[in-house]
Write an enzyme that holds these catalytic residues in place. Structure first.
Site, mmCIF file in Angstrom:
data_model
loop_
_atom_site.group_PDB
_atom_site.id
_atom_site.type_symbol
_atom_site.label_atom_id
_atom_site.label_comp_id
_atom_site.label_asym_id
_atom_site.label_seq_id
_atom_site.Cartn_x
_atom_site.Cartn_y
_atom_site.Cartn_z
ATOM 1 N N HIS A 122 -5.174 -109.865 -46.764
ATOM 2 C CA HIS A 122 -5.993 -110.370 -45.656
ATOM 3 C C HIS A 122 -6.456 -111.793 -45.953
ATOM 4 O O HIS A 122 -7.545 -111.998 -46.496
ATOM 5 C CB HIS A 122 -7.202 -109.441 -45.461
ATOM 6 C CG HIS A 122 -7.877 -109.580 -44.128
ATOM 7 N ND1 HIS A 122 -7.314 -109.151 -42.951
ATOM 8 C CD2 HIS A 122 -9.081 -110.112 -43.788
ATOM 9 C CE1 HIS A 122 -8.141 -109.381 -41.948
ATOM 10 N NE2 HIS A 122 -9.221 -109.978 -42.432
ATOM 11 N N TYR A 127 -23.187 -108.209 -56.688
ATOM 12 C CA TYR A 127 -24.200 -107.269 -57.157
ATOM 13 C C TYR A 127 -23.873 -105.817 -56.843
ATOM 14 O O TYR A 127 -24.380 -104.918 -57.515
ATOM 15 C CB TYR A 127 -25.563 -107.608 -56.540
ATOM 16 C CG TYR A 127 -26.079 -108.970 -56.901
ATOM 17 C CD1 TYR A 127 -26.288 -109.326 -58.236
ATOM 18 C CD2 TYR A 127 -26.350 -109.922 -55.924
ATOM 19 C CE1 TYR A 127 -26.758 -110.584 -58.573
ATOM 20 C CE2 TYR A 127 -26.818 -111.185 -56.253
ATOM 21 C CZ TYR A 127 -27.021 -111.514 -57.582
ATOM 22 O OH TYR A 127 -27.482 -112.746 -57.921
ATOM 23 N N ARG A 145 -6.834 -107.892 -35.302
ATOM 24 C CA ARG A 145 -8.186 -108.184 -35.767
ATOM 25 C C ARG A 145 -9.250 -107.303 -35.128
ATOM 26 O O ARG A 145 -9.961 -106.600 -35.824
ATOM 27 C CB ARG A 145 -8.525 -109.663 -35.508
ATOM 28 C CG ARG A 145 -9.843 -110.069 -36.157
ATOM 29 C CD ARG A 145 -10.185 -111.520 -35.898
ATOM 30 N NE ARG A 145 -9.213 -112.436 -36.467
ATOM 31 C CZ ARG A 145 -9.270 -113.764 -36.328
ATOM 32 N NH1 ARG A 145 -10.257 -114.299 -35.631
ATOM 33 N NH2 ARG A 145 -8.356 -114.545 -36.860
#
Length: 823
Positions: free
Chosen positions: A78, A122, A32
């Site tokens: 993931h 967006y 990570r």
């Protein structure tokens, strides 16, 4: 025993917690928070790039919705929150965070002001051109793949990384017990350093640092501290200073402005502008009239507009020290190296990358040879079949089906199964004469290619040459100029008081018992002549109009002095009691008291302090000797011996005479040039030749054309005023002239001497706490042989112990220097 009870284990909490936390730590360290030294990527970044590449979302194709990529990454590789994936995507697209962005993004992807990006629904994204270099040849078995979280597909453990991404783009992360801060670098410099290390494996850090001079931040700015860079590259840890690029520009009307064009890496511009404006509003710094952010599409620009006559350099230095206009950057170059977190120096990082490329080129070459030989085998079969084309066609036509045809070809003409498959799949147009020529050309190319690949695998130098060639190609394609300037030394920041403090006139007051304050002119004027607020037993020692830019020196009877800038004194109204000196310094003893106060605009080589002590010592010392670097406690002004005490301190310029008076009535006058100049921690020289049991009661400084008179008081309450011309200058260390007429019974002894003008008011204090006020004009002038005139009844009012002049009320036209002497 039930089945449920059989599965219950009795374990110590420490053991369980240690085991679970150890597993968790291992996971977040490796999977990570920390980047891999080989490709410079954290797992989530690697998965994003791999997923986009697999979906064909590359630089040569159109943009796709970010949400689609995020969903693909979460669903296949993931299994975490969408925000963690999208945040990682956004960071890789921010050209103020990474030196060479790996993802191109359409839409709002945040800003250097800390604005959040638009929602993933967006924005649109695709891989950048340079990120294709990280993924190139991944299909050629160059890196290891492992099953994904649900075993439905596989993902790479590392990317081929054809350029040193860890150094080029840097990394930051926090894990359990580990953190990393690796700064970005210039692609050209890093590639040249890798090539240098390949060519000269024994090249040391100094050789590499001639190429990689230091980090190259995407936001530019200036790095100061070559030693910090070298230490970081050597050990993995180091500290440098990152300073904004600024300029001082002239405006109309004699004003100036500071412009900022580049700010330190990872500094939030909006917060920086806000902080600078807060300093202006809170008046922490004087001289700034306005702070504006004029950043637009042409580039970053912050303007700090200054007031007229403001010290631009001083303001800039203050901003460097007190805002993020200058910050420290701490290297902490931790990365996953051979599956473990390790603190790495520059050479270790470069070597790890070279080893990764050696492994990758080796695997790629093995894959290409395997594929080339397989193709060569097919070509051999096709060319053989075309050479006996009629027999091959006849045999195929006589076969029952494709399987029978393949079997017959293998048995009759000794073709392999793959060759037979290629022959029976051959299209009719391939039977032309042209095609046999093409096959022969392809076979020749394959032979050359195989020989080259075998040379790579057999010759280490050839393999390294391939790495260098490919790196040079990338450098040529993606090179960019260095943005960050490197300066060897960390510039010292000196902050002038004038930029911190408003220059204004104030009234400073100090009392005998040690109460001190500064008062605004407004508060003083509003008091309408009210006396200084103090205790009944106290008296004013110093009341003077001075400036906040000046310094105050308070001298004590123990030969010490306390230094304080006027602007640091407590700001208290005139009608309120000041703050006790013990709040400024705590080392004063119970019998230590202030005897003199001096205010200085500056410390010079030409102005002197003159010290007079009870046991007849005198000392002259330049005022520059009393400018301290630190002033948290009292410092030595004069070295005193035994039971000696400091009586007077004067400022002088070297053109005056000094006059000393002793208890037994002797007076001595001489020029101050007879007192040698000495340092702050010296004892001085002998001032006057004292008789046994005699002592100095005080001294005064006489100007060249002194118009004031000498006033002395005796223990019997007699006051005596004499003209200074009664005493001609003699020499230092003489006995002096007698100023009293000796009496057989109860002789007069001097208590105090002062210098007074005709308009001054005098106060005499007795041992019975009586204070008698007198006008100097009412005291007649006598010659030096008289014992003066009695001003009080000793039996009734007590014996005089002290005498001083009343400090006159300060008006606007009072000169600041006027009250120098009457301390």
């Amino acid at each position: 025993m039930s089945m449920q009870e059989e599965h219950i284990q009795d374990l110590a909490l420490e053991e369980v917690m240690g085991d679970r936390f150890g597993r968790y730590s291992k996971y977040i360290i490796q999977e990570r928070a920390l980047p891999d030294v080989r490709d410079g990527l954290k797992p989530v970044q690697r998965r994003i790039l791999f997923a986009m590449n697999e979906e064909g979302n590359t630089a040569d194709k159109g943009f796709r919705k970010s949400a689609k990529t995020v969903g693909n990454v979460i669903g296949n590789y993931h299994p975490h929150g969408d925000s963690s994936v999208y945040d990682a995507m956004v960071r890789m697209s921010q050209d103020w965070k990474v030196r060479n962005f790996l993802i191109e993004m359409h839409g709002n992807n945040g800003s250097v002001d800390g604005d959040p990006p638009a929602a993933m629904r967006y924005t649109e994204a695709r891989l950048s051109a340079i990120s294709s270099e990280l993924l190139r040849d991944i299909e050629k078995e160059t890196v290891d793949f492992v099953p994904n979280f649900d075993d439905t597909s596989s993902e790479p453990t590392v990317l081929p990384a054809r350029f040193p991404n860890l150094l080029v783009n840097g990394s930051t992360g926090i894990s359990a017990g580990y953190a990393t801060d690796i700064p970005p670098h210039n692609l050209t410099e890093v590639i040249d350093a890798v090539i240098k290390r390949i060519d000269q494996p024994d090249a040391d850090l100094n050789d590499i640092m001639k190429i990689v001079k230091g980090p190259d931040f995407p936001t530019g700015a200036i790095i100061q501290g070559a030693e910090g860079i070298k230490k970081a590259y050597e050990t993995g840890k180091g500290r440098v200073v990152v300073r904004s690029k600024t300029a001082i520009e002239d405006l109309r009307g004699g004003r100036k402005q500071i412009t900022v064009h580049e700010i330190p890496y990872e500094v939030n511009k909006a917060n920086l502008v806000k902080r600078m404006d807060e300093l202006r509003v809170e008046k922490r710094i004087e001289g700034i009239s306005e702070v504006r952010d004029e950043t637009d599409r042409t580039g970053l620009r912050i303007v700090i507009e200054l007031k007229k006559d403001a010290n631009a350099e001083g303001v800039l230095n203050y901003l460097f020290k007190n805002t993020d206009l200058q910050v420290s950057y701490n290297f902490n170059m931790v990365a996953i190296y051979k599956k473990r977190p390790k603190l790495l120096g520059l050479l270790e990082m470069i070597d790890a990358y070279i080893n990764h490329q050696v492994e990758m080129i080796t695997k790629r070459s093995e894959f290409d040879i395997k594929k080339a030989k397989a193709r060569q085998h097919i070509l051999d079969g096709l060319m053989k079949a075309l050479s006996i084309l009629d027999e091959v066609i006849k045999l195929i036509r006589s076969s029952k089906d494709k399987r029978d045809a393949k079997l017959n070809l293998q048995q009759s003409f000794d073709f392999s199964e793959k060759q037979a498959e290629a022959i029976v799949s051959l299209q009719l147009y391939r039977l032309t004469n042209t095609d046999i020529t093409e096959l022969r050309k392809e076979a020749e190319v394959l032979t050359t290619r195989i020989a080259f690949l075998e040379k790579i695998l057999s010759d280490k130098n050839e393999l390294l040459l391939v790495i260098k060639t490919e790196l040079n190609d990338i450098k040529k394609t993606y090179k960019s100029e260095r943005r960050t300037e490197i300066q060897a030394e960390i510039a010292e920041i000196k902050i002038d008081t004038e930029v911190l403090v408003a220059s204004e006139d104030v009234i400073v007051s100090v009392t005998k018992e040690g109460y001190i304050k500064r008062t605004s002119i407004r508060s003083y004027t509003a008091s309408k002549g009210e006396e200084l607020a103090m205790k009944e037993s106290d008296r004013a020692l110093f009341i003077q109009k001075t400036n906040t830019m000046n310094a105050l020196l308070l001298f004590t009877n123990k030969g010490n002095y306390i230094y304080r800038p006027v602007h640091e004194l407590p700001d208290i109204r005139w009608k309120n009691l000041g703050e006790h000196i013990s709040h400024l310094v705590s080392e004063m003893t119970s019998d230590e008291e202030i005897i003199a106060v001096q205010s200085l605009a500056d410390f010079s080589e030409t102005e002197y302090f003159l010290f007079i002590t009870k046991n007849g010592m005198i000392k002259a010392s330049k005022s520059i000797n009393y400018k301290p670097q630190r002033y948290s406690k009292a410092m030595m002004a004069i070295k005193l011996k035994d039971d000696d005490a400091l009586l007077n301190v004067f400022q002088m310029n070297g053109r005056e005479d000094v006059f000393l008076a002793t208890k037994m009535g002797y007076g001595l006058r001489y020029h101050v040039s007879e007192v040698p100049d000495s340092g702050a921690r010296t004892a001085g020289v002998k001032a006057i030749n004292l008789k046994d049991r005699d002592q100095v009661v005080g001294g005064v400084l006489l100007a060249e054309n002194e118009m004031r008179h000498l006033v002395v008081v005796t223990q019997r309450g007699s006051l005596k005023q004499m003209k200074t011309r009664e005493f001609e200058p003699i020499s230092r260390a003489k006995r002096g002239l007698l100023m009293l007429r000796e009496l057989k019974n109860d002789p007069h002894r001097f208590v105090k001497i002062i210098l007074a003008g005709v308009n001054d008011e005098l106060v005499v204090e007795t041992n019975k706490e009586q204070r008698i006020g007198l006008d100097i004009a009412s005291i007649r002038t006598t010659d030096r042989y008289s014992n003066g005139s009695f001003i009080l009844d000793e039996a009734l009012e007590g014996s005089p112990i002290d005498m001083w002049l009343v400090i006159p009320e300060i008006t606007d036209d009072v000169d600041v220097e006027e009250n120098k002497e009457g301390k």
